[in-house]
Design a protein around this motif. Sequence first.
Motif, short mmCIF file in Angstrom:
data_model
loop_
_atom_site.label_atom_id
_atom_site.label_comp_id
_atom_site.label_asym_id
_atom_site.label_seq_id
_atom_site.Cartn_x
_atom_site.Cartn_y
_atom_site.Cartn_z
N THR A 212 1.01 -1.12 -0.08
CA THR A 212 0.09 0.15 0.10
C THR A 212 0.88 1.07 0.16
N ARG A 227 -2.75 -1.01 -3.63
CA ARG A 227 -3.70 0.13 -3.21
C ARG A 227 -2.64 1.30 -3.12
N LEU A 229 -3.35 5.45 -2.19
CA LEU A 229 -4.12 6.48 -1.55
C LEU A 229 -3.51 7.65 -1.75
N THR A 281 -11.03 11.93 8.47
CA THR A 281 -11.37 11.68 7.19
C THR A 281 -11.29 12.96 6.33
N VAL A 286 -9.18 10.68 2.91
CA VAL A 286 -8.93 9.27 2.89
C VAL A 286 -10.47 8.85 3.49
N PRO A 287 -11.05 8.01 3.10
CA PRO A 287 -12.66 7.62 3.81
C PRO A 287 -12.08 6.87 4.90
N GLY A 289 -13.67 4.48 6.27
CA GLY A 289 -13.72 3.17 6.36
C GLY A 289 -12.43 2.47 5.58
N THR A 290 -11.90 3.29 4.79
CA THR A 290 -10.66 2.82 4.31
C THR A 290 -9.59 2.72 5.54
N ARG A 292 -9.88 2.57 8.55
CA ARG A 292 -10.11 1.31 9.29
C ARG A 292 -9.50 0.09 8.56
N GLU A 293 -9.84 -0.13 7.47
CA GLU A 293 -9.34 -0.99 6.80
C GLU A 293 -7.69 -1.25 6.81
N LEU A 294 -6.89 -0.19 6.69
CA LEU A 294 -5.53 -0.07 6.75
C LEU A 294 -5.21 -0.72 8.00
N GLU A 297 -5.81 -4.58 8.30
CA GLU A 297 -4.94 -5.32 7.40
C GLU A 297 -3.68 -5.33 8.17
#
Length: 774
Positions: A212, A227, A229, A281, A286-287, A289-290, A292-294, A297
């Motif tokens: 990423t 990914r 960003l 955000t 950066v959203p 939700g993104t 949180r995903e980062l 992961e």
Amino acid sequence: MPAAPEAARTADSVRTAPRICPLCEATCGLTLTIEGTRVTGARGDRDDVFSRGFICPKGASFGTVDGDPDRLTGPLVRRDGVLREATWEEAFDAVAAGLRGVVDAYGPHAVGVVLGNPNVHTMAGALYPPLLLAALGTRSLFTASTVDQMPKHVSSGLLFGDAHAIPVPDLDHTDHLLLLGANPVESNGSLCTAPDFPGKLKALRARGGTLTVVDPRRTRTARLADRHLAIRPGTDALLLAAMAQVLFEEKLTALGALTDQVEGLDELRSAVREFTPEAVTGACDVPAGTIRELARELAAAPTAAVYGRIGSSTVSFGTLASWLVDVLNILTGNLDRPGGALFPQSATDKAPRPAGPGKGFALGRWRSRAGGHPEAKGELPLAALAEEIDTPGEGGPGALTDGPIRAVIAIAANPVLSAPDGDRLDRALESLDFMVSVDPYLNETSRHAHVVLPPPPPSRSAHYDFAFNMFAVRNQARYTPAAVPLDPGAMDETEIHARLILAASGMHGADPSAVDALAVDSTLGKAVADPHGPVHGRDPKELAALLTGASGPERRLDMMLRLGPYGDGFGARPGGLGLDRLLAHPHGVDLGPLRPRLPQPLKTRSGRIELLPAPLAGDLPRLARALREGREGTDRTGGLVLVGRRHLRSNNSWMHNVPALRGGSNRCTLQIHPADADRLGVTDGAPVRIKGAGGEVEAPAEVTASVRPGVVSLPHGWGHHRPGTRLRVAAADPGVNVNQLLDGTLLDPLSGTAVLNGIPVEVTAATAPTITTL
């Protein structure tokens, strides 16, 4: 027929020699082709234990760099206002008179020492400047670190107690890599010495790992990623703080083996509580939700590493961002484990001492006179150099001097281009009582010197990487002697430094070998007194007699290797490293992969990782205020913000005089997104005006979707238009100095690093009658 003997002699004169490349941080091994005394080719050394044959365009151009006809071949001394050729004796006579005159009249701190980036690429630049500073007794030190990596030194010093204890990503073994503000495909890496960084990223993807990249530009590195960003510039600390908040909130922290080595975990949880993904955000773009995903992961990956560089460092919250990079590595248990972020062990490090409390790391032990800027790692901000010269009057509490800097020693430094507001610094340097430059070129800075001392081309110098091996992704040691003998009348770079030290210290005229001898005596004296060292209690004179090497620098290298973690300990550890072993292995000695080392590297007062040191805790409210007030380092009013960029064929201002490295992507253009170009009436290739707090420049536009809307990008190191230089190729296509857009007032308060990225600017088509404020 008569031509045959000459052809045979020519063929016989062609040879090859190994050489470690000194042109970037990757330190690749090269095989040079040499005809007589001229380097005619360079290829990757397939037998090099570290780089295994990798080479980039800079390394391939070694011969052209080495043989640049604009390199100075002898010293210059200013007479009647003009720099003229002189003998080495005349040059050092002038240095001794000029420096000692200032020291005797105004004290040692009236002499400023400026160290440029190339110092860490040479043996001389690594071995001698500390001795120069000690001999002068000055604390007026300015280096390229404060326009580059100082935030990482400060954060490491506060976390681990040692400013040089910088963990690097285990690129060969990690399963998940998060890069922020880094473009190693073009830069070849920074504070992470890794030949073929691009190949290592491709190998990560090939073995099923995840990459990423967080960057406002779609760089060549970003194009390799799973990914990308496109974050708003200057908001990396907010993104990282939000990721840490998620790890705490969702109970994803797992310190593992670090559990008993960390203190401050509960305090950190409280400190990042308000930096939720939803709160940051809008600032980061950066959203939530993104974000949180980062975090999820990162926590879920079998192994992972977070790595941030220039784009996350040279911003308003650079030290906080650098700290949070390691916070995430710690919270996920990835610090000091294979596949995560590990501490390298250089062969010339001091031998490991027993783990336990150390002296810790302190900031602000003294301050600059004019601006009151606190020191960091013994250095003052390079951005403050001009004001320290041109501002009259005494300093405030804690200031070093009662008056301005009146003399400057610039070693491999070109701050007129690398520091903010070069025009002001240009004028300030002109006002000095005395200036000496150690530089192979008459460039934008050295043209002001009263004495210029040019080192020989790199092929004429031996090489060992003292600095970069501290950040290498694999432990190894490599030494290459000079590939070509010195030209008649030239002086070795190490001798130039030694004679400069003698001239500055009042020992002008002494044998330069005395400098190395004193360094050996001092080091061995401390080594035999160290109860934990390999030579405790032995006779330092006996040890000195055992040193090998044909020169003082080689003897010092032999000493450091033998006292180091892999060394033979002067016989205490048979089979260990010494100079003889490196000479017997011209392609290097492999010392193995990085291994877990904690708690041994820790030098904090507690002997533990201090997760939330007071200076960092004290700076977090500034980040919170910026978030609440909408001043995250970006302009939300619809204006543009500026970021820099790296070029594969360039390294700061060094290489713009090399024809083979010009062209391609190595161009001084303002990259701008098509939507912004349409809004402003800017067309591709047309000139545009860029205006910042420090000035205005004009450059051709490069309309490209590789930069996100609202962001423009101008590369660093250009602006070769000033008279009095001898850089013919660079001057023919000078470009513009991006740092002239900065006035030098914006600094990261903890590290003193200039804010070079995320700067609000105004851009208009150059044909427009006025500059419109956006």
